[in-house]
Design a protein around this motif. Structure first.
Motif, PDB file in Angstrom:
ATOM      1  N   ASN A 203       0.848  -1.184   0.000  1.00 12.02           N
ATOM      2  CA  ASN A 203       0.000   0.000   0.000  1.00 12.02           C
ATOM      3  C   ASN A 203       0.883   1.232   0.000  1.00 12.02           C
ATOM      4  N   GLU A 204       0.429   2.269  -0.687  1.00 11.42           N
ATOM      5  CA  GLU A 204       1.102   3.558  -0.588  1.00 11.42           C
ATOM      6  C   GLU A 204       0.771   4.167   0.768  1.00 11.42           C
TER       7      GLU A 204
ATOM      8  N   PHE B 133       0.513   7.167   1.802  1.00  9.05           N
ATOM      9  CA  PHE B 133      -0.444   8.275   1.779  1.00  9.05           C
ATOM     10  C   PHE B 133      -1.879   7.761   1.724  1.00  9.05           C
ATOM     11  N   ASN B 134      -2.082   6.669   0.974  1.00  6.07           N
ATOM     12  CA  ASN B 134      -3.436   6.102   0.875  1.00  6.07           C
ATOM     13  C   ASN B 134      -3.880   5.483   2.195  1.00  6.07           C
TER      14      ASN B 134
ATOM     15  N   ARG C 275      -4.656   8.359   4.653  1.00  4.44           N
ATOM     16  CA  ARG C 275      -5.914   9.026   4.355  1.00  4.44           C
ATOM     17  C   ARG C 275      -7.104   8.186   4.785  1.00  4.44           C
TER      18      ARG C 275
ATOM     19  N   TRP D 214      -1.968  18.315  11.083  1.00  3.70           N
ATOM     20  CA  TRP D 214      -2.779  19.454  11.552  1.00  3.70           C
ATOM     21  C   TRP D 214      -2.602  19.539  13.072  1.00  3.70           C
TER      22      TRP D 214
ATOM     23  N   ILE E  82      -0.750  23.881  10.028  1.00  3.73           N
ATOM     24  CA  ILE E  82      -0.948  22.760   9.092  1.00  3.73           C
ATOM     25  C   ILE E  82       0.311  22.683   8.244  1.00  3.73           C
TER      26      ILE E  82
ATOM     27  N   GLN F 131      11.328  11.851   3.399  1.00  4.00           N
ATOM     28  CA  GLN F 131      11.740  11.030   2.268  1.00  4.00           C
ATOM     29  C   GLN F 131      12.724  10.002   2.789  1.00  4.00           C
TER      30      GLN F 131
ATOM     31  N   GLY G 202       8.105   8.032   0.821  1.00  2.04           N
ATOM     32  CA  GLY G 202       8.214   9.447   1.154  1.00  2.04           C
ATOM     33  C   GLY G 202       6.889  10.144   0.971  1.00  2.04           C
ATOM     34  N   SER G 203       6.779  11.333   1.507  1.00  2.00           N
ATOM     35  CA  SER G 203       5.587  12.141   1.300  1.00  2.00           C
ATOM     36  C   SER G 203       5.871  13.573   1.716  1.00  2.00           C
ATOM     37  N   ARG G 204       5.292  14.486   0.977  1.00  2.00           N
ATOM     38  CA  ARG G 204       5.422  15.894   1.327  1.00  2.00           C
ATOM     39  C   ARG G 204       4.375  16.289   2.356  1.00  2.00           C
ATOM     40  N   GLY G 205       3.115  15.850   2.112  1.00  2.00           N
ATOM     41  CA  GLY G 205       2.030  16.258   2.976  1.00  2.00           C
ATOM     42  C   GLY G 205       1.746  17.734   2.828  1.00  2.00           C
ATOM     43  N   PRO G 206       0.972  18.339   3.723  1.00  2.00           N
ATOM     44  CA  PRO G 206       0.237  17.683   4.806  1.00  2.00           C
ATOM     45  C   PRO G 206      -0.946  16.871   4.286  1.00  2.00           C
ATOM     46  N   LEU G 207      -1.431  15.975   5.127  1.00  2.00           N
ATOM     47  CA  LEU G 207      -2.718  15.336   4.864  1.00  2.00           C
ATOM     48  C   LEU G 207      -3.795  16.384   5.100  1.00  2.00           C
ATOM     49  N   TYR G 208      -4.879  16.290   4.337  1.00  2.00           N
ATOM     50  CA  TYR G 208      -5.900  17.358   4.415  1.00  2.00           C
ATOM     51  C   TYR G 208      -7.044  17.019   5.361  1.00  2.00           C
TER      52      TYR G 208
END
Lengths: 440, 440
Positions: A104-105, A107-108, A111, A168, A188, A194, A199-205
């Motif tokens: 799984n990614e 970020f997914n 979320r 957040w 936020i 990374q 890796g991920s930049r984000g932020p999650l929303y």
């Protein structure tokens, strides 16, 4: 308020039928339960009536259909969709599902579990595991990475996901219609992680839930599992067949937590327990014989290995002779000692098998008091902080546990009588988490 | 039974507030709608009351929070969790969400959309797109692949996912408690697809739904989009600002379908439409001025470019002089001709902007009859098979459409009065799909 000082109880919510492969054929079971979200919701509601702290949905998107000709798949159609349904139709019970870090990614995963946490008003937990089955990898057109790479990715993924969950601040979401301020932008923040694997930049929303963010579960028993859980998890689902083994596992996880600078009490060890509850032992065994069908016979070979003695299939309805039992040498298989104990009680070979001596977790087949006694013994011996219950057949097995075990545990002061909280963290005595854990 | 010969209507279900950025501040709007699944469910139920064929949830997990200080994010917390909630609390309406082929594992997409299809009893659709924003890629710690690689992967992913969806034959799931046959193993087959980008062994462990499997949507307008949609999609969500442009787009998708050996009628072109419904034009414009706030003024510069004439901000409440309008030269921007048409009607500059001449889709601001007239004109001109409605503010905008537009369309014989079916395929006139489409 939290549940410290009482045992924790979770329900195994899987294929809709129950943990025994024959469950789908039992009287009173809807044969379409596998695809019924109504039935999953009803089962979760039954557990909530029993004040279970959580339901736990295992998952492993591989070859879950080995014997599809006669047996149901073992898992949910999709664990997140199931929990979404349950979230809307329960109020208190914690909602936990497996999500593999391998295919799984991050970020997914971040979320979806955070959305579940919002949807359930703070009741979500994520069982962060790695996938080790080549059958799972094949469904993704891949091979299973090395253990080092799997756990390397898992450590990065959990850290990244917790960071996204915390992107957040607690009070970032203002939504003030008069002032026109929707959120505090400076609370936020991107996460900019990374690693070697992800890796991920984000932020999650997604803003915080009523518990801040979901908590981490882990299931597994290897040294790698100890490290991952010791670093991140608040709950571990274990597989142990004896009090001694469970206590050793629990201590290993507690030591691992300590090695990461955490209070060992922050990690709860939950032992698996499979139940067949009936008015007496004989009725329970008959139920399991009906449930097991030919699959019980298929375990005959393995029983001989466990006991270290040859057995005669034609004598399956007879007890094992004293003379033979004197020669029995419990093998290294962890379930052997229990099998021998049952054999020495004089049960027939079929009845020994019907006791579930070869199953995924310890099995109690008998009246509710035997289940309560088992749980009390393990809990008081420091072998478990709680139990993950897999009823044989969900349609009546959950209610049987709620009606015949829960009241005994409550009377004995071992289990809470009411939910102390409306969040999973509250149920488990884990503090709410906002922002990014400074210790990670 | 199907909906052939009538227009199709879908609802944009996004951030919970509505399509205008100021919607979250409007009177009567719950400022916490962004995190409220209750509110999403209520909005979907409103659309179902209006006999909408589907709700459509766009998604793009990137920088959806550019102006988070004053504006709400534009998308759902998670589209699948939202649809799971809606599925349990509606009965007819189709449930469609975007799922990118670029940053999702096909097996995970296949599983979740099929589970939704089961959960909703055959109402799921998947908007299969590629992700092209670097802001999205950054959340996955990656870069956006080349267009060729994105669409290459998308073609493989859709084919693979449709194969997984079809990996159980129509009658594979027996669940006969008497005979003990759970499923016909010879009708549940691995797919063994391995492409350049993605692969899977399968089978997926989910039997057919009431419509067999979900249908494919696509959103986009490039030649690559024509190819992908022409090959796989039954519905396309388009962006067109004039009847001519919409008709050209619709024809391009129909031609692409034909080039893949399909009947062009198998692909429905759905045009976007944004609505502000009020008792008269003036009231609608005032509502949009309240909604737009300073963001309307920010579009002032762009309006000058669209019209090709300089404007004076201090005269924003005055109509543009005839003399100036004679010099106007609509730019190549596709919305220019409409902006000039509105300007020539004598509206003030602010009112021109309030008409939504610079928005993501055509805007009708006025009484319901003007919305119905627009839809009838486009539909009868062969510019669209239906419309995707984005109300300005969902809390009252959906009901306004249902009460003031739907009855007119029904009276004119343009829109169905009752659901003809309980599945999305039924609503769209698309045959049920079992097994693997022999044409793919």
């Amino acid at each position: 308020m939290n549940a410290v000082g009482k045992m924790l109880i979770g329900l195994h919510l899987g294929n809709g039928y129950g943990s025994q492969s024959g469950a789908w054929r039992m009287p009173g079971v809807d044969p379409k339960s596998y695809t019924s979200f109504d039935i999953r919701v009803k089962q979760a509601q039954a557990a909530e009536r029993g004040k279970f702290q959580f339901i736990f949905l295992p998952d492993g998107p591989g070859a879950v259909m080995t014997d599809i000709e006669t047996e149901s798949p073992v898992f949910n159609l999709d664990v997140m969709m199931t929990l979404a349904a349950v979230a809307r139709e329960t109020q208190y019970i914690g909602l936990v599902a497996t999500g593999s870090t391998t295919f799984n990614e991050p970020f997914n995963l971040a979320r979806q579990f955070k959305a579940l946490d919002i949807m359930s008003h703070g009741r979500a937990g994520w069982n962060a595991i790695t996938s080790s089955g080549e059958d799972v990898a094949a469904n993704y057109g891949k091979r299973i990475p090395s253990s080092q790479d799997r756990y390397g990715r898992a450590h990065e993924a959990v850290q990244l996901i917790q960071s996204l969950w915390g992107s957040w601040g607690k009070d970032a979401w203002i939504h003030n219609q008069n002032s026109g301020q929707f959120a505090k932008k400076d609370q936020i923040l991107p996460i900019n992680l990374q690693g070697k694997y992800v890796g991920s930049r984000g932020p999650l929303y997604i803003p915080p839930s009523e518990q801040g963010q979901p908590i981490i579960f882990h299931a597994g028993g290897s040294p790698n599992a100890h490290q991952l859980a010791g670093r991140f998890a608040n709950v571990v689902i274990g597989t142990a067949f004896t009090i001694e083994d469970a206590r050793a596992q629990r201590n290993a996880f507690r030591a691992a937590a300590k090695s990461y600078g955490r209070d060992p009490d922050e990690i709860k060890y939950i032992a698996g327990l499979m139940t067949t509850i009936a008015k007496d032992r004989r009725t329970a065994l008959d139920r399991r014989i009906q449930l097991g069908g030919s699959s019980l016979i298929q375990k005959f070979e393995y029983l001989q290995k466990m006991l270290g003695i040859p057995l005669d299939l034609s004598l399956i309805n007879e007890p094992i002779l004293e003379l033979q039992l004197e020669n029995a040498r419990p093998s290294h298989y962890p379930r052997s000692s229990n099998a021998l104990k049952i054999a020495r009680q004089g049960w027939s070979v079929l009845d020994i098998l019907a006791h579930g001596v070869i199953d995924y977790h310890p099995v109690i087949a008998g009246p509710g008091v035997e289940v309560a006694d088992h749980m009390q013994a393990w809990y008081e011996a420091g072998a478990a902080d709680g139990f993950w219950i897999s009823p044989d057949v969900n349609s009546d097995g959950i209610d049987a546990f709620v009606d015949h075990v829960v009241p005994l545990l409550q009377e004995r002061g071992l289990f809470h009588k009411e939910y102390e909280s409306k969040t999973l963290r509250g149920h488990l005595g884990v503090p709410d988490q906002y922002g990014i854990d400074p210790r990670v």
